[in-house]
Scaffold this motif. Structure first.
Motif, short mmCIF file in Angstrom:
data_model
loop_
_atom_site.label_atom_id
_atom_site.label_comp_id
_atom_site.label_asym_id
_atom_site.label_seq_id
_atom_site.Cartn_x
_atom_site.Cartn_y
_atom_site.Cartn_z
N LYS A 1 -14.50 10.87 58.37
CA LYS A 1 -13.78 11.96 57.72
C LYS A 1 -12.28 11.82 58.02
O LYS A 1 -11.84 10.74 58.39
N ARG A 2 -11.51 12.90 57.88
CA ARG A 2 -10.06 12.80 58.01
C ARG A 2 -9.63 12.31 59.39
O ARG A 2 -8.75 11.46 59.51
N LYS A 3 -10.21 12.85 60.44
CA LYS A 3 -9.79 12.48 61.79
C LYS A 3 -10.18 11.05 62.17
O LYS A 3 -9.67 10.51 63.15
N GLN A 4 -11.07 10.47 61.38
CA GLN A 4 -11.55 9.11 61.68
C GLN A 4 -10.89 8.06 60.77
O GLN A 4 -11.31 6.91 60.76
N THR A 5 -9.88 8.46 60.01
CA THR A 5 -9.27 7.57 59.03
C THR A 5 -7.95 7.01 59.57
O THR A 5 -7.10 7.76 60.06
N TRP A 6 -7.78 5.69 59.46
CA TRP A 6 -6.63 4.98 60.00
C TRP A 6 -5.98 4.11 58.92
O TRP A 6 -6.64 3.70 57.96
N VAL A 7 -4.70 3.84 59.12
CA VAL A 7 -3.94 2.96 58.23
C VAL A 7 -3.38 1.82 59.07
O VAL A 7 -2.83 2.05 60.15
N LEU A 8 -3.55 0.60 58.58
CA LEU A 8 -3.02 -0.58 59.27
C LEU A 8 -1.61 -0.87 58.75
O LEU A 8 -1.39 -0.97 57.55
N GLU A 9 -0.65 -1.00 59.67
CA GLU A 9 0.73 -1.29 59.29
C GLU A 9 1.20 -2.55 60.00
O GLU A 9 0.83 -2.79 61.15
N PRO A 10 2.01 -3.37 59.33
CA PRO A 10 2.55 -4.55 60.01
C PRO A 10 3.57 -4.14 61.06
O PRO A 10 4.25 -3.12 60.93
N ASP A 11 3.68 -4.94 62.11
CA ASP A 11 4.68 -4.71 63.15
C ASP A 11 6.07 -4.96 62.57
O ASP A 11 6.30 -6.00 61.95
N GLU B 1 -7.80 13.09 67.89
CA GLU B 1 -7.90 14.54 67.99
C GLU B 1 -6.51 15.19 67.96
O GLU B 1 -5.54 14.63 68.46
N ASN B 2 -6.45 16.39 67.41
CA ASN B 2 -5.21 17.15 67.42
C ASN B 2 -4.84 17.59 68.83
O ASN B 2 -3.67 17.52 69.24
N PHE B 3 -5.84 18.04 69.58
CA PHE B 3 -5.58 18.57 70.92
C PHE B 3 -5.27 17.43 71.89
O PHE B 3 -6.11 16.56 72.14
N GLY B 4 -4.08 17.43 72.40
CA GLY B 4 -3.68 16.44 73.39
C GLY B 4 -3.51 15.04 72.85
O GLY B 4 -3.27 14.10 73.62
N PHE B 5 -3.66 14.88 71.54
CA PHE B 5 -3.54 13.56 70.90
C PHE B 5 -4.46 12.53 71.55
O PHE B 5 -4.13 11.35 71.65
N LYS B 6 -5.63 13.01 71.97
CA LYS B 6 -6.60 12.12 72.60
C LYS B 6 -7.39 11.37 71.55
O LYS B 6 -7.47 11.77 70.39
N VAL B 7 -8.00 10.24 71.97
CA VAL B 7 -8.88 9.48 71.09
C VAL B 7 -10.25 9.37 71.73
O VAL B 7 -10.38 9.35 72.96
N ASN B 8 -11.26 9.35 70.87
CA ASN B 8 -12.64 9.17 71.34
C ASN B 8 -13.42 8.43 70.28
O ASN B 8 -12.91 8.18 69.17
N ALA B 9 -14.64 8.10 70.59
CA ALA B 9 -15.55 7.47 69.61
C ALA B 9 -16.86 8.23 69.64
O ALA B 9 -17.89 7.74 70.09
N SER B 10 -16.80 9.48 69.14
CA SER B 10 -17.96 10.37 69.18
C SER B 10 -18.46 10.78 67.80
O SER B 10 -19.58 11.25 67.67
N ALA B 11 -17.66 10.60 66.76
CA ALA B 11 -18.01 11.11 65.43
C ALA B 11 -19.04 10.21 64.75
O ALA B 11 -18.91 8.99 64.74
N PRO B 12 -20.08 10.81 64.15
CA PRO B 12 -21.12 10.02 63.47
C PRO B 12 -20.76 9.63 62.04
O PRO B 12 -21.45 8.84 61.42
N SER B 13 -19.66 10.21 61.48
CA SER B 13 -19.32 9.94 60.09
C SER B 13 -17.81 9.81 59.93
O SER B 13 -17.03 10.18 60.81
N GLY C 1 -22.27 2.87 66.74
CA GLY C 1 -22.26 3.51 65.43
C GLY C 1 -21.38 4.74 65.35
O GLY C 1 -21.53 5.54 64.41
N ARG C 2 -20.44 4.91 66.28
CA ARG C 2 -19.55 6.06 66.27
C ARG C 2 -18.13 5.64 65.88
O ARG C 2 -17.68 4.54 66.18
N TYR C 3 -17.43 6.58 65.25
CA TYR C 3 -16.12 6.28 64.67
C TYR C 3 -14.98 6.63 65.64
O TYR C 3 -15.03 7.68 66.31
N LEU C 4 -13.96 5.79 65.66
CA LEU C 4 -12.75 6.07 66.42
C LEU C 4 -12.07 7.30 65.82
O LEU C 4 -11.78 7.34 64.63
#
Length: 492
Positions: free
Chosen positions: A41-51, A27-39, A21-24
């Motif tokens: 918001k901006r950092k958890q928002t992604w856009v799908l683009e075609p190759d 992060e700004n720092f180090g451009f790292k990714v995690n799945a820790s956010a419960p809701s 139940g955590r969102y991908l």
């Protein structure tokens, strides 16, 4: 019909939710990714683009960083790439329950994990490698059939939804996407849900839930039996067809739903274009010719009014107002002054629009009196979803107060009376203001709120005491903002 921004395809943004139940999160720092956010918001928002290589692979771009998700051969993942490279290509593999498995195209491994222990090294799909798609786009929009180039709307007489309208005019073209149990429901303007057999039902039952799929930037809705919604027959009735793979018939665009309004003048008659090019207050009922599409310019905050006959209101000689312009220009822009339960409109000549004795509108007044004031009523939001800077508005669990930072949303019902709105929430209770700016949702009697359409896609809501509703650090909806800006503006 000129475009001029009338038909804006929404850029589909979404969050990815893992098995816990955590969102991908990027992060700004180090451009790292995690799945820790419960809701979501901006950092958890992604856009799908075609190759760009035109293959089956897709790219995941962080909405707030503008950088791409990548997976190296050793499984390490990051969101650092400013331009998509080989390691940024993923294959989306939809699962029977609607979730996605994401496989690195160049390395053949699956992406998953929990918290800050994410990698793309799994050789098979387990629960940790499954992701639920949660749309971040505002859920109230128009739905356009890609193959028929027609809009979906409610056909109340046939008790169905159909893709047979050449423009999304009127309240019946509003579609609300409801997120339930990792799937989506399509809710009509009269609060019914579309089943896969084409019927409309009152509850979001299993046959009215769909898995969302993306193809070339378009949406497809897959039912519980693996078939896709499509317009069927000459009438374009929306139901699940035979196809188990989405083709052009099964694809849809989401388009922004601009406010559609009616205006009532001091003579208690509706402003209309029914009798020709003149914009006049001379009708006793609100129908097609009395409905206008209202668009707000982002830079000037001025408005245009587009009529069902295919023309914008425009200033002509001697201050007259005609609905004949085919392009947006200075003469089609009107400044709106919010005057409590009424509005005044100022044209490009610096004068206010008034109602003349014969009912025709003209921009010939230097001051605002009774003839320069109008009631402005929003007609294409009988049900309302509100989103602020921190998230959606939703009733707090076990409380009569309202959260403003939620990933999920409540659908509220709107009433209207003499220039003011009444908002009814879950369980049928009305919104009302209490002491010290508190807002509650279990009132027995309706309280009036004033809507001010301040920006494109955003409104301010003014409470009884003159203060504006806002979100804030507490996460609770409050009526204590002095100005209609920032946290006091709501997507609707």
């Amino acid at each position: 019909m000129p475009t001029n921004g009338l038909h804006q395809e929404l850029k589909v943004q979404f969050g990815l939710v893992n098995d816990t139940g955590r969102y991908l999160t990027a992060e700004n720092f180090g451009f790292k990714v995690n799945a820790s956010a419960p809701s979501l918001k901006r950092k958890q928002t992604w856009v799908l683009e075609p190759d760009p290589g035109q293959g089956c692979a897709v790219l995941f771009r962080s909405s707030h960083l503008g950088r791409y998700l990548s997976a190296e051969e050793d499984g390490r993942v990051a969101c650092e790439a400013e331009r998509p490279g080989r390691d940024c290509r993923f294959l989306v593999l939809p699962q029977p329950d609607g979730r996605w498995a994401l496989r690195s195209e160049p390395h053949g491994r699956f992406f998953g994990g929990t918290e800050d222990r994410l990698s793309c090294f799994a050789t098979a799909v387990s629960a940790a490698e499954l992701w639920t798609v949660h749309l971040a786009t505002h859920p109230q929009a128009h739905l356009l059939s890609v193959s028929r180039r027609r809009y979906v709307h409610l056909c109340a007489r046939e008790d169905a939804m159909a893709a047979d309208s050449d423009r999304p005019w009127g309240v019946d073209a509003l579609i609300t996407l409801i997120f339930r149990s990792r799937q989506y429901c399509l809710r009509s303007c009269d609060s019914r849900y579309l089943r896969s057999d084409g019927r409309l039902v009152r509850e979001p039952e299993p046959q009215a839930r769909y898995t969302l799929e993306f193809k070339a930037g378009k949406l497809a809705f897959k039912d519980a039996d693996g078939h896709y919604l499509a317009p069927v027959g000459p009438a374009g009735t929306l139901r699940a067809g035979r196809n188990t793979r989405p083709g052009k018939d099964e694809l849809f665009d989401l388009e922004e739903s601009h406010p559609q309004v009616v205006l009532v003048a001091a003579n208690h008659r509706y402003v209309s274009v029914r009798q020709g090019v003149n914009v006049s207050a001379n009708q006793d009922e609100e129908l097609l010719h009395e409905t206008f599409l209202m668009q707000i310019d982002q830079e000037t905050r001025k408005c245009t009014f587009y009529s069902s006959t295919g023309g914008y209101w425009t200033l002509v000689t001697h201050g007259g107002i005609h609905a004949t312009a085919t392009q947006v220009s200075a003469n089609t822009m009107f400044e709106v002054e919010w005057r409590g339960r009424r509005v005044a409109l100022k044209a490009s000549n610096g004068r206010y629009v008034c109602m003349k004795k014969n009912g025709q509108l003209a921009a010939i007044s230097d001051f605002v009196g009774e003839d320069e004031e109008f009631i402005l009523k929003l007609i294409n939001r009988p049900i309302l979803v509100l989103r602020g800077l921190d998230g959606f508005v939703c009733q707090r669990r076990g409380s009569n107060q309202l959260d403003t930072n939620r990933s999920v949303y409540d659908v509220f019902h709107l009433g209207f009376s003499d220039g003011a709105y009444q908002i009814r929430g879950r369980g049928g209770g009305f919104w009302y203001t209490g002491s010290h700016g508190s807002v509650y949702s279990d009132g027995e009697r309706p309280e009036d709120f004033l809507f001010e359409f301040r920006e494109r896609g955003r409104l301010a809501i003014r409470a009884r005491g003159g203060k504006y509703l806002r979100g804030g650090a507490s996460g609770l909806l409050r009526a204590d903002a002095d100005t209609p800006a920032g946290v006091a503006l709501w997507e609707y």
